[in-house]
Design a protein around this motif. Sequence first.
Motif, PDB file in Angstrom:
ATOM      1  N   HIS A 178     -12.527  10.271   0.210  1.00 20.79           N
ATOM      2  CA  HIS A 178     -12.039   9.385   1.274  1.00 20.79           C
ATOM      3  C   HIS A 178     -11.683   8.009   0.721  1.00 20.79           C
ATOM      4  O   HIS A 178     -10.687   7.395   1.136  1.00 20.79           O
ATOM      5  N   TRP A 182      -7.974   6.216   0.677  1.00 21.98           N
ATOM      6  CA  TRP A 182      -7.703   4.893   1.255  1.00 21.98           C
ATOM      7  C   TRP A 182      -6.894   4.035   0.283  1.00 21.98           C
ATOM      8  O   TRP A 182      -5.949   3.346   0.685  1.00 21.98           O
ATOM      9  N   LYS A 185      -3.277   5.206   0.305  1.00 25.82           N
ATOM     10  CA  LYS A 185      -2.537   4.734   1.478  1.00 25.82           C
ATOM     11  C   LYS A 185      -2.139   3.271   1.333  1.00 25.82           C
ATOM     12  O   LYS A 185      -1.046   2.868   1.752  1.00 25.82           O
TER      13      LYS A 185
END
Length: 417
Positions: A178, A182, A185
């Motif tokens: 995760h 992040w 992104k």
Amino acid sequence: MTKQQHPLVRLLNSTSLVSQILVGLILGVLLALLSPETAKSVGLLGSLFVGGLKAVAPVLVFVLVMAAVVGHKQGQKTNMKPILLLYLLGTFSAAAVAVAASFLFPTELHLSASSAELTPPGGITEVLQTLLFNVVTNPVKALIDANYIGILAWAIALGIALRHASASTKAVITDLSHGVTWIVKAVIRCAPLGILGLVASTLAESGFDALLGYAKLLAVLLGCMLFIALVVNPLIVFWKIKRNPYPLVLTCLKESGITAFFTRSSAANIPVNMALCEKLRLPEDTYAVSIPLGATINMAGAAITITVLSLAAVHTLGMSVDLGTAILLSVVATISACGASGVAGGSLLLIPLACSLFGISNDIAMQVVAVGFIIGVLQDSAETALNSSTDVLFTAAACMAEDESLCEAAAREPSQV
């Protein structure tokens, strides 16, 4: 009390990333035309963006694949077999279309360009050996060199080894995936500035004057790639999902192809493709493996480049080609294209291998490679856009064939995905 957002932040959040990229593209063209020197310096933004994508992609692939294998439940479908079949079918179809186009629109080259000091592979055996040695490379070296075959092999092996680890260890791996996602992104949000820099610097430094002498060759190359993207691939997807394929095809070209066109790197586009797969709500267990694998072996654009340039050399030398040799060339181009990423120089360095089928000497073949570098501004960009967008397209098609509910996302207008 909620802090009010700045108007610029609100504007960025309310417009799609693709729209912002198109604005960056237009600004880059204008800057290159109005102030070439400034455009060259703005190229730093493009280099930083591509560098950021390339830096995070190997870590992203390693962590996501390992997390997907660790979290995989017994009996859960991954759809990898149909995806691999689609990859192979798409690449062979591209080579066959390139052969047909080269016979319908024969092109000749001016073989006077000086060849670079490059060493092409000696045969298909050498290409396959390179792929096998990439599998058993040191994992740290694989990450440093962005060797995705090696990264995949180690990620899968570690994932299998950690499937019986404690719940806390699995939670750490999930949290790590995760965290890396992040970061990815955040890098992708910089795409408009990156595209602006890439377009401005490319037009300011290269322009398109050098391409005019190879207009017919480029027309055949780009025409084949467009035909695959807009006709052949949709037919393959229709055969798989039994419904209108164009909403999905256009979404992949728009969300993945545009970025890949300007970054000219399938590896750099891996994070973009994974973000698109997430938008399409595809299973992470599937795309975490299929996208990096596709960046390595799904090379329809490379197959077209190898075939068209090789047959251009054949036509230049006045040689005749029978049907059997043409089919053999399609097979060789398919296998070679799958190994393109394992050879320094990519698809262009595999042209001498294809030329050897016709007895063309290495000296002449390397002049053809030099021509490929000259037209690379457009050829390599279009090739990467086709290769990378097809990775998502075929992954989505295979998943949608198994789960019809996934078709709802792709059935929307591409701008809404």
